[in-house]
Design a protein around this motif. Structure first.
Motif, PDB file in Angstrom:
ATOM      1  N   ALA A   1       5.389  -0.912   7.573  1.00 10.95           N
ATOM      2  CA  ALA A   1       4.039  -1.000   7.087  1.00 10.95           C
ATOM      3  C   ALA A   1       4.547  -1.186   5.563  1.00 10.95           C
ATOM      4  O   ALA A   1       3.628  -1.644   4.606  1.00 10.95           O
ATOM      5  N   GLY A   2       5.640  -0.364   5.152  1.00 14.88           N
ATOM      6  CA  GLY A   2       6.147  -0.403   3.701  1.00 14.88           C
ATOM      7  C   GLY A   2       6.750  -1.636   3.451  1.00 14.88           C
ATOM      8  O   GLY A   2       7.491  -1.837   2.312  1.00 14.88           O
ATOM      9  N   GLY A   3       6.933  -2.606   4.244  1.00 17.06           N
ATOM     10  CA  GLY A   3       7.573  -3.846   4.024  1.00 17.06           C
ATOM     11  C   GLY A   3       9.133  -3.694   3.751  1.00 17.06           C
ATOM     12  O   GLY A   3       9.908  -4.676   3.576  1.00 17.06           O
TER      13      GLY A   3
ATOM     14  N   PHE B   1       0.772  -1.167   0.171  1.00 14.43           N
ATOM     15  CA  PHE B   1      -0.023   0.132   0.172  1.00 14.43           C
ATOM     16  C   PHE B   1       0.884   1.217  -0.127  1.00 14.43           C
ATOM     17  O   PHE B   1       0.549   2.299  -0.858  1.00 14.43           O
ATOM     18  N   LEU B   2       1.693   1.298   0.880  1.00 10.01           N
ATOM     19  CA  LEU B   2       2.579   2.558   1.166  1.00 10.01           C
ATOM     20  C   LEU B   2       3.501   2.808  -0.100  1.00 10.01           C
ATOM     21  O   LEU B   2       3.667   3.833  -0.863  1.00 10.01           O
ATOM     22  N   ARG B   3       4.199   1.557  -0.464  1.00  8.46           N
ATOM     23  CA  ARG B   3       5.193   1.893  -1.774  1.00  8.46           C
ATOM     24  C   ARG B   3       4.372   2.165  -3.080  1.00  8.46           C
ATOM     25  O   ARG B   3       4.864   2.730  -3.876  1.00  8.46           O
ATOM     26  N   ASP B   4       2.945   1.779  -3.167  1.00 13.03           N
ATOM     27  CA  ASP B   4       2.088   2.260  -4.440  1.00 13.03           C
ATOM     28  C   ASP B   4       1.883   3.652  -4.505  1.00 13.03           C
ATOM     29  O   ASP B   4       1.124   3.802  -5.376  1.00 13.03           O
ATOM     30  N   ARG B   5       1.840   4.316  -3.297  1.00 16.50           N
ATOM     31  CA  ARG B   5       1.565   5.573  -3.317  1.00 16.50           C
ATOM     32  C   ARG B   5       2.499   6.467  -4.082  1.00 16.50           C
ATOM     33  O   ARG B   5       3.760   5.969  -4.450  1.00 16.50           O
ATOM     34  N   ASN B   6       1.948   7.617  -4.890  1.00 14.67           N
ATOM     35  CA  ASN B   6       2.646   8.568  -5.585  1.00 14.67           C
ATOM     36  C   ASN B   6       3.972   8.933  -5.060  1.00 14.67           C
ATOM     37  O   ASN B   6       3.597   9.402  -3.797  1.00 14.67           O
ATOM     38  N   PRO B   7       5.294   8.980  -5.333  1.00  8.32           N
ATOM     39  CA  PRO B   7       6.052   9.446  -4.780  1.00  8.32           C
ATOM     40  C   PRO B   7       6.103  10.731  -4.331  1.00  8.32           C
ATOM     41  O   PRO B   7       6.658  11.175  -3.265  1.00  8.32           O
ATOM     42  N   ILE B   8       5.214  11.535  -5.089  1.00  7.18           N
ATOM     43  CA  ILE B   8       5.504  12.999  -4.554  1.00  7.18           C
ATOM     44  C   ILE B   8       4.614  13.332  -3.485  1.00  7.18           C
ATOM     45  O   ILE B   8       4.707  13.845  -2.337  1.00  7.18           O
TER      46      ILE B   8
ATOM     47  N   VAL C   1       7.799  11.290  15.991  1.00  7.98           N
ATOM     48  CA  VAL C   1       8.017  11.275  14.457  1.00  7.98           C
ATOM     49  C   VAL C   1       8.946  10.278  14.140  1.00  7.98           C
ATOM     50  O   VAL C   1       8.935   9.359  13.383  1.00  7.98           O
ATOM     51  N   CYS C   2      10.369  10.047  14.832  1.00  6.77           N
ATOM     52  CA  CYS C   2      11.361   8.979  14.622  1.00  6.77           C
ATOM     53  C   CYS C   2      10.603   7.565  14.757  1.00  6.77           C
ATOM     54  O   CYS C   2      10.857   6.802  13.750  1.00  6.77           O
ATOM     55  N   ALA C   3       9.895   7.424  15.778  1.00 13.78           N
ATOM     56  CA  ALA C   3       8.984   6.198  15.942  1.00 13.78           C
ATOM     57  C   ALA C   3       8.128   5.993  14.757  1.00 13.78           C
ATOM     58  O   ALA C   3       8.017   4.826  14.305  1.00 13.78           O
ATOM     59  N   VAL C   4       7.530   6.968  14.546  1.00 13.50           N
ATOM     60  CA  VAL C   4       6.462   6.830  13.429  1.00 13.50           C
ATOM     61  C   VAL C   4       7.119   6.141  12.021  1.00 13.50           C
ATOM     62  O   VAL C   4       6.465   5.567  11.275  1.00 13.50           O
ATOM     63  N   PHE C   5       8.579   6.855  11.524  1.00 19.03           N
ATOM     64  CA  PHE C   5       8.996   6.423  10.506  1.00 19.03           C
ATOM     65  C   PHE C   5       9.444   4.973  10.461  1.00 19.03           C
ATOM     66  O   PHE C   5       9.187   4.207   9.681  1.00 19.03           O
TER      67      PHE C   5
ATOM     68  N   PRO D   1      12.957  -4.136   8.784  1.00 13.06           N
ATOM     69  CA  PRO D   1      14.137  -4.809   9.409  1.00 13.06           C
ATOM     70  C   PRO D   1      15.350  -3.996   8.539  1.00 13.06           C
ATOM     71  O   PRO D   1      16.055  -3.514   9.521  1.00 13.06           O
ATOM     72  N   ALA D   2      15.446  -3.744   7.462  1.00 13.42           N
ATOM     73  CA  ALA D   2      16.590  -3.287   6.746  1.00 13.42           C
ATOM     74  C   ALA D   2      16.861  -1.781   7.296  1.00 13.42           C
ATOM     75  O   ALA D   2      17.565  -1.078   7.564  1.00 13.42           O
ATOM     76  N   TYR D   3      15.433  -0.871   7.148  1.00 12.82           N
ATOM     77  CA  TYR D   3      15.583   0.414   7.399  1.00 12.82           C
ATOM     78  C   TYR D   3      15.773   0.756   8.921  1.00 12.82           C
ATOM     79  O   TYR D   3      16.505   1.513   9.493  1.00 12.82           O
TER      80      TYR D   3
END
Lengths: 267, 264, 287
Positions: free
Chosen positions: A64-66, A22-29, A54-58, A69-71
């Protein structure tokens, strides 16, 4: 691979490119607007809770964006190095009235610790927005979204090509390194050995990069890059729903409100 | 002392195999051509020979010493390797400096350096271009400069990757006379090539590869007589040799001369 | 209408004091495969660049004489229009990949995107050219990670996909193995059958003998000989220009030299097979 799979590959281009998230399919802008807005809020609202939240939200968004772990791993490393240093500098160098303890002529004060934490969190919120954006969005998708909104293909080429040329330089360097080893120039070992091999490796890398640039320009022209016709696009991004633009607008509005609030003294 | 590959295998770090198992011996002063389709494992095989790649299974020995026990540069002083693209190798602003680089790098005495440099220049025929900047020279000449820069070392084996690509008739003649020169002074030559006419005219021994392994290794006449090998390695005999075979004049004709003798 | 018509052309690159082309008068007809051969640095690539307008539009220099491309003076052509009209495949496979596309499929489509081709048609054309070249296995790969030979095929496919009427090809097979080389020449034959005009620089003389209709031999920037492929390949000028003759023609020359000539000098393998076969027949009839 059989022709059936060629047809499958071709088929994928007939539809908007979905990354299945869902998140990665959003318009990049719109994604960029939302993330930058969050960072702005972190910077504008005083106190410790907002920037840390805000940091925690990221991190939550990354999951959510899959890319959770890497991020998280990268983000924690950033925190451990950049965040910690920023915190230390503030905490050690800022004067204040409530002294926790002193060593030498350095004082650690309550004010210093508070400012250090806040400063580190704000900067990390900004870093977080940028790194999360590139974790969720490829350069190519971003440029495509920008081209759809009227950015010239030329500008997007320059950006994409410069990113690619960094990778290419690395790859050429590896080949050249092998080529020099293969003629007996020692490139492994101590600092002096490596330093001696520096020029034989660097010179061909840059020479070939320079000649390549001109040839690339001609080859690109042969691909009708300079054609005055309006360019079309093979890859299509999913249609951006109205709610998505509205949501981005809302994010931007909240961020603007926070900044105004800060300046007008409401916050 | 020879180069020996014994059941040498190589897989890339991501696990994709490039070479499944190669057993091959190159003797002192020998010359051989490795042929086969792109992706058959030719380049991987020669990179194993001079230590640019180390086998993931099996053994590769140069002069009896495992390549895994030495650095690539050390092995390269015995087995020189000329890359297909000379631009990967050339860096100096004039040809002479380029060729003198290795001897200076290794700190050879003047006399030895002069002797090796002169020899490399003579063998490769680049004397007219010594003061030129390599990047201003045509591709074919740059190729010979790159070869000279490797030959100047004391290597007893030299690997050439696609030496005929982009060479015209004049360049081919120069390449042939260079190879004769190397044979006379006992330098072994291993070459990778798609050019079957070059193989047949110049090499006695040919190694055919397919799917990461050696499928034939022997005299040109024998390897090119085997339809099965040619099919698997995706190579062809000379057009005239094929005609002689199709018309049942000969199963072993190899060169244009062979066929001239067969036409009634 | 002639594809290119050159009258007394001399071209000198801005950085050079010797002309790269000199005294060139040449008519290249449409609908044919026109081969250009000669030693390295004999002017083959410059001639291609001239037909494609890269010289003098991109590489500057002094151009004398007249050059007409498809009936219009070269200098009157809009460079962008000319590059669209005449497709061009260059010899270096490493600089023809755009570097801005993530899959080979997208790379091949790039030229069509620039022409504004509608998506459905674009996909269809890319599919067709991928099948033609047999590079199905590559379509999903990142073009920036391909080998030289693979890049050469992708570069060729990218230009073929754009479907120009004229295609100039500079050494398309230098990095290819024999199978892939045959595939490229097969496509060149297909393109000709579709009525396209092809100008081809290639060292592999045996293949030129099979596929080229006309040949031009260059030496030191000048034309040594030009004409029907058969006439050129059997002429002595070819040898004077240090261009190798096809294997089958060499066979014929050797037989000539020992007093047993073929009735007609073969240039293709089919002709040679027929000539040898006739001789075998003759010999058995004589017994």
């Amino acid at each position: 691979m059989s022709t059936a799979t060629l047809a499958e590959v071709a088929e994928t281009y007939r539809h908007p490119e979905s990354l299945g998230n869902f998140l990665r399919d959003r318009n990049p802008i719109t994604l960029l607007v939302a993330l930058v807005s969050l960072a702005v809020v972190a910077a504008a609202v005083p106190g410790l809770i907002t920037p840390f939240a805000v940091c925690a939200v990221f991190v939550l968004l990354a999951f959510a964006g899959g890319v959770g772990p890497a991020y998280t791993a990268t983000y924690l490393k950033l925190w451990a190095v950049v965040g910690f240093i920023l915190f230390l500098l503030r905490a050690l160098l800022l004067d204040g009235e409530h002294v926790y303890f002193t060593f030498g002529n350095l004082q650690v004060t309550a004010e210093g610790v508070y400012e250090g934490l806040r400063f580190a969190a704000v900067v990390m919120a900004i870093c977080g927005a940028v790194t999360l954006f590139f974790a969720l969005v490829t350069m190519r998708r971003l440029m495509l979204a920008l081209e759809m909104r009227g950015v010239s293909p030329r500008a997007s080429y320059v950006l994409l090509a410069s990113f690619q040329s960094m990778t290419d330089l690395g790859a050429t360097a590896k080949v050249v390194l092998d080529a020099q080893k293969a003629r007996g120039i020692e490139t492994e070992g101590g600092l002096i050995t490596r330093a001696k091999a520096f020029f034989p490796v660097l010179a061909p890398v840059f020479l070939s990069a320079m000649t390549a640039t001109e040839e690339r320009a001609i080859a690109l022209d042969a691909r009708a890059f300079n054609s005055p016709a309006a360019h079309s696009h093979l890859v299509q991004l999913p249609r951006t729903a109205t709610w998505e633009w509205l949501a981005a607008g809302l994010f931007a509005a909240v961020a603007t409100a926070c900044v105004m609030g800060r300046f007008l003294g409401w916050l | 002392m020879p180069i020996e590959l014994y059941r040498a295998a190589f897989a890339y770090p991501d696990g994709s195999p490039a070479l499944s198992s190669v057993t091959l011996r190159v003797g002192d002063g020998e010359r051989l051509a490795i042929v086969g389709q792109n992706g058959a494992g030719k380049t991987t095989t020669v990179k194993l020979m001079n230590g640019l790649l180390k086998p993931t299974h099996g053994e590769v020995r140069v002069d009896g010493v495992l390549t895994t026990d030495r650095t690539t540069a050390q092995i390269a002083r015995i087995v020189g390797y000329v890359f297909q693209n000379p631009d990967d190798q050339l860096f100096a602003s004039d040809v002479r400096t380029e060729i003198e680089y290795l001897p200076r790098h290794l700190g050879w005495p003047d006399e030895m350096r002069t002797e090796r440099v002169e020899r490399a220049i003579d063998i490769t025929g680049i004397r007219p271009h010594l003061d030129a900047n390599p990047k201003d020279l045509p591709m074919a000449i740059r190729k010979f400069v790159a070869i000279a820069a490797v030959l100047v070392g004391a290597c007893r084996y030299i690997v050439l990757d696609e030496p005929t690509a982009g060479l015209d008739a004049r360049g081919l003649d120069l390449l042939r006379s260079m190879l004769d020169h190397l044979r006379d002074d006992g330098t072994a030559v291993v070459t990778i090539t798609h050019d079957m006419r070059f193989v047949i005219d110049t090499f006695d021994r040919v190694v055919a590869m397919a799917d990461g392994t050696v499928i034939a290794d022997g005299r040109c006449a024998d390897v090119f007589a085997d339809d099965e090998v040619l099919h698997r390695a995706r190579i062809k005999r000379l057009i005239v040799a094929q005609i002689a075979r199709d018309l049942e004049l000969s199963r072993t004709a190899l060169t244009v001369d062979d066929v001239v003798a067969l036409v009634p | 209408m002639a594809l290119a018509s050159l009258r007394d052309v001399r071209f000198t690159y801005a950085y050079s004091d010797r002309p790269a082309l000199d005294g060139i008068t040449l008519e290249i007809e449409s609908g044919m495969v026109h081969g250009i051969v000669g030693l390295n640095a004999s002017g083959k690539t410059t001639l291609c660049s001239l037909i494609r307008g890269i010289v003098p539009h991109f590489h500057k220099g002094e151009l004398e004489g007249s050059v007409e491309i498809l009936g219009r003076d070269l200098l009157e052509w809009d460079p962008a229009e000319l590059s669209r009209t005449i497709g061009c495949v260059f010899d270096n496979p490493f600089t023809q990949i755009s570097g801005i596309r993530e899959t080979v499929f997208e790379e091949i489509a790039l030229g069509l995107e620039n022409l504004g081709t509608p998506r459905a048609e674009m996909i269809e054309r890319v599919e067709r050219v991928v099948e033609q070249l047999g590079i199905e296995a590559l379509v999903r790969k990142n073009p920036n990670g391909l080998s030289g030979g693979q890049r050469q095929k992708v570069a060729f496919a990218s230009i073929i996909a754009m479907d120009a009427d004229v295609i100039v090809i500079d050494e398309p097979t230098s990095q290819l193995d024999p199978d892939a080389t045959d595939a490229v020449f097969g496509i060149i034959a297909d393109l000709k059958a579709q009525g396209k005009s092809i100008v081809l620089v290639e060292h592999k003389i045996d293949l030129l003998a099979e596929y080229a209709d006309r040949l031009t031999v260059l030496r030191a920037g000048r034309i040594v000989t030009t004409g029907a492929a058969r006439d050129v390949l059997t002429s002595d000028e070819l040898i004077a220009a240090e261009v190798p003759v096809p294997e089958v023609t060499e066979l014929s020359r050797r037989l000539d030299a020992i007093g047993r000539p073929f009735v007609r000098t073969p240039i293709t393998s089919a002709e040679a097979a027929a000539a040898v076969s006739a001789r075998i027949q003759e010999a058995s009839n004589a017994h």
